[in-house]
Design a protein around this motif. Sequence first.
Motif, PDB file in Angstrom:
ATOM      1  N   LEU A   1      35.737  34.117  10.749  1.00  0.00           N
ATOM      2  CA  LEU A   1      35.830  34.067  12.012  1.00  0.00           C
ATOM      3  C   LEU A   1      35.993  35.634  12.663  1.00  0.00           C
TER       4      LEU A   1
ATOM      5  N   GLY B   1      37.373  41.466  14.890  1.00  0.00           N
ATOM      6  CA  GLY B   1      35.995  41.797  15.444  1.00  0.00           C
ATOM      7  C   GLY B   1      35.859  41.730  16.893  1.00  0.00           C
TER       8      GLY B   1
ATOM      9  N   GLY C   1      34.407  39.927  18.848  1.00  0.00           N
ATOM     10  CA  GLY C   1      34.086  38.559  19.472  1.00  0.00           C
ATOM     11  C   GLY C   1      35.002  37.969  20.703  1.00  0.00           C
ATOM     12  N   PRO C   2      34.575  37.340  21.750  1.00  0.00           N
ATOM     13  CA  PRO C   2      35.568  36.965  22.924  1.00  0.00           C
ATOM     14  C   PRO C   2      36.401  35.892  22.195  1.00  0.00           C
ATOM     15  N   LEU C   3      36.311  35.228  21.270  1.00  0.00           N
ATOM     16  CA  LEU C   3      37.194  34.212  20.856  1.00  0.00           C
ATOM     17  C   LEU C   3      38.435  34.581  20.150  1.00  0.00           C
ATOM     18  N   LEU C   4      38.440  36.338  19.666  1.00  0.00           N
ATOM     19  CA  LEU C   4      39.642  36.475  19.233  1.00  0.00           C
ATOM     20  C   LEU C   4      40.612  37.342  20.204  1.00  0.00           C
ATOM     21  N   THR C   5      41.708  37.175  19.823  1.00  0.00           N
ATOM     22  CA  THR C   5      42.682  38.019  20.881  1.00  0.00           C
ATOM     23  C   THR C   5      43.861  38.415  19.848  1.00  0.00           C
ATOM     24  N   PRO C   6      44.210  39.501  19.893  1.00  0.00           N
ATOM     25  CA  PRO C   6      45.267  40.143  19.401  1.00  0.00           C
ATOM     26  C   PRO C   6      46.397  39.920  20.199  1.00  0.00           C
TER      27      PRO C   6
END
Lengths: 468, 754
Positions: free
Chosen positions: A126, A193, A195-200
């Motif tokens: 991911l 990374g 990528g737009p799928l990850l959110t902190p």
Amino acid sequence: MKSFLSFCFLLLVTLVSAISSTGDRLLAVLDDVAEKAGYSKFLGDLESRGFKITYETPKSESLSLFHLGERKYDHVIFFPTKAKGLGPNLTPNLLLQFLNQKGNILLTLSSGTPAATSLVSLLSELDIALPSERTGLVVDHFNHDVVSAADAHDVLLLPVPRPARDDVSDLFAAGAPADTPIAFPRGAGVLLGPGPLLTPIVRAPATAYLYNPKEQAEAVAADELFGAGAQLALVAGAQARNSARLAVVGSAEMLSDKWFDAKVTKVGEKKEVPTYNREFAKRIAGWAFQEIGVLRVNWVEHRLNEAVVGANVSNPEMYRIKNDVTYTISLSQYSWDKWTGFTVPANDDLQLEFSMLSPFHRLHLSPDPAHSTPEATAYTVSFTLPDQHGIFNFKVNYKRPLLTNIEEKNTVSVRHMAHDEWPRSYVISGAWPWIAGIGATVTAWLAFVVVWLFSRPAGERVVLKKTQ
Amino acid sequence: MTAATSSSSLDLLASGGRGKSSRTLLRVVILLFIAGAAISSRLFSVIRFESIIHEFDPWFNFRATKYLVSHGFYNFWDWFDDRTWHPLGRVTGGTLYPGLMVTSGVIYHALRALTIPVDIRNICVLLAPAFSGLTAFAAYLLTNEMTTNSSAGLLAAAFMGIAPGYISRSVAGSYDNEAISIFLLVLTFYLWIKALKLGSMLWGAVCALFYGYMVASWGGYAFITCLLPLHAFVLVVMGRYSTRLYVSYCSWYALGTLASMQIPFVGFLPVKTSEHMPALGIFGFLQLMALLDYVRSALPSSRHFQTFLWAAAGGIFSVGLLGLVIATSAGFIAPWGGRFYSLWDTGYAKIHIPIIASVSEHQPTAWPAFFFDLNMLIWLFPAGVYLCFQELADEHVFVVVYAVLGSYFAGVMVRLMLTLTPVVCVSAAIAASQLLNNYLNLKSPKPEDHTVVEGVDVTATKKAKGGLKSTSKPVVGIYSLLSKGIVVASMTIYLLLFVLHCTWVTSNAYSSPSVVLASRMPDGSQHIIDDYREAYQWLRQNTKPDAKIMSWWDYGYQIGGMADRPTLVDNNTWNNTHIATVGKAMSSREEVSYPIMRQHEVDYVLIVFGGLLGYSGDDINKFLWMVRIAEGIWPDEIRERDYFTPRGEYRVDGEASETMKNSLMYKMSYYNYNALFPPGQAQDRVRGARLPEVGPTLNTLDEAFTSENWIIRIYKVKDLDNFDRDHAAAAAFDRGHKKKKGLKKRGPRVLRTE
């Protein structure tokens, strides 16, 4: 029949106080089932919200995520386990498949136990990176709890996480009491990374960094540093394209009963304050298990916006170029136990694309109170189709961090003008000279014929011509 | 077949028959036999295979006909087809020649009205043979206008009925525009000659009517549009201007142009494009000639004045021509289309418009094709043209002009053999009947009779042997029965051989549906290879009704017709860029192709692969055309040279260039192909190449279907990865490869900005 079913459904909804929008079967994976006592409040909260929790250890024979190719559980929660691997039932491929089938995962790390390799592989697929030794400790010499970690500085006190951008809806901080920090005891962090799928969800403070207590006890070389400051995500969320969610919580301990009730003191302050951990734990689990931030498209309607026969058909398959059409989409948001209307955040914009290969129109969708109910908000826009025939899509592509992806595509054909749909020639003023010309020619020809027929020929000449 | 042979022998009876009515009866019977022969010789494909639509274009015509029959004429006229050229769609109703479909539709409804319900498919399959019978009749009429000898007409009808040049486009199942157009072409010519001969406005109008029908049916109508003005022009230049020419030409042109403009696809082309300018120019020129003719007849004749008139006519003609050139260069008139340029310069299309050159029927004709398609007619043809020169009336000028133009066009483009065939049949029939007439005459003139019959006889012999001086001497000639017998016998043998040849060619070369392939088993029995229909049926049954299929354009019509699925490109090659896009997707690396396929919403990719069976018409053999067409649009990204080995060879084995091996087409063709063979033994039977031991890997596509003999392979385009990985990484993970650790540490760290 349909209304009866929905009535039953509503009855069910009212009976169960709260439930996830996707299902209530929750699997908790622990090293030892007895460990659950430490998280009793967290798990109790989950149970009180309607989840049916199954406890398993990775070594268990009966543990499997799938039965006959279908998911056995809707959600999985991983507590830190000491084993290096998680066994054949929890391989990264199976976990990925679980996500692919819209299962959700809440994954907790701890600085004390290295993360299992299968979880590391899963996260690396991911694009979430863990420290190379699968563990690490986040410390902050300026934002720690002076009560419990006066020396180690490894219990971080973090402010309640606000949204990263102001167009993102506030899921975690809304309604939080001021000045109650989140305690983040002895946790690890991850790097996300691009990528737009990850959110902190929770970032480390600017002064925090991660190091390996075993190898880097004395000093951390600059090129050995895994992560520091806001780049280090302490709690992170990943949402796949199918809206399956995975949440990584850097510290399993912060979910434990101990830190739910703990009083903490910030550096430089005397006052002991309660932690926000219990509420935050509820919300992060609620997000991961599809209880909040879930959007739903109830219906989509597009129709001809013209006063002609057949305009009352909804969702026709074919329009004509330059037709006036109206597009309406109804959206709902799930919030803990009920569907409510989804209101687009103030700084955000819900847009409709009308596209063939590339968008021909990109239009603002505005709320339509006439078709809205408390459970659903309708958004609508009226526009004129482009002067281009082809196969077009009405497309609403609303993808925001932490919210369910909405990608709603309705294909319609836009045809050319039929031969009898053009204005008649006498309506076009430019054609009048030509019409007059036709009229003049016809009249002149008829007049000529009349004159010809009724004029008597000179007899001699005809005879003369015939002899020629 | 029997009818054709009997026709020549029946000629004898016909000439021997006494009384007008018995001759007419005989003629009708013979024509019916000829029509029967024409139809039955076209039924090989139905008998051998089944009642099925052939090849490529007929599938579209069939689909359009079904649409017409089920939706009615108005909907057909305004048909917007959203299942082809995805996502552009095609204004099909306005971009086709509706004549063929409307004809079938009318027949269908007429038969229903007569309570004979016939399946629309059978009407479509049998339309071409039925019209071939009519064509034979039209050829009879046309030939009768050329000669008083009625046996020539019957011979022409027989030739027309069974000439392979025409059969090639009109076997049962070959449901193409040409099926009815050749009939209309011949009939229009007949009516033109009739109108010209009589100077009749009525016949001119009838000619215009059939010309209109022809325009509605086939793009080849431009041949008539150019031939008739050329004929008129030649007549004028020969000094044969007459009011007959004026009346017939003007009534044909005015009404015919109006009729042709009613077809949406033609629209205003007759006044806007160069192809139609000769007709318009001659129309104007004839008005001028009429005026000059009137002036000349009204004024007292003076030699100087006549010269002035002719000079004025020539001057105005050249001014008009110059005006045309200026109007063309200024853009008021569209210049010649690419297809027309390739008629003058056969290399033009290959350089500038690869899409036209890539069609095999647009290639220049190989000379054996003339013998193959026309057999003995090809050597009777010049003789017939020569005989026309002998008389050289207006209608003979037509045959001469037609012969010259038709021969040239047939020489530059294979498919135009079709337009040459009628004139070959007509002239060959004139020659053959002349020959037979002379030699079948049993009477030998006695030398002493000569002086009496000279007036009659001289013209007769003149026809036969030309105007040589020796023929004017009465005693010279062939009067011996033996010589006559030998000539007649050899002619009969030729005719019989012609019939045999035609039957053989029809049965062997032109009766394959090409959708179904036939091969021979070792024991000689026939084995049907039905991969096409197997694959199309699979698509029909296993995919969503709106699943978009990407394939090379050759198969677009078949997918639309048989599988009923939307396609990206098809045989109506109206949008070169769209075809080039598909070509680019096929010839690029997966990483380049995938975004193209996503953008065009492609669900499945269909390719044809003949490597296992040795089927040479497969996509790898067509691949260079895809590359060339794509290169025409993206010369920076696709280069034909890259697909060849450094030594300039086009290879598919281990030595193939990297670009070739990484192209999507190559990968799709040979994916998993190794699994059929023992390790290292994989063999491509078309190209005779041994393939590398390790086959290609595909990341963005999944193999969905491969037909029994591997002729059709269908791949499903993968969705975007659920976790935003690239497909290569996702596929590697699925295969169990671990992601390499520490990859992130190389190079500058990518920081998140939000």
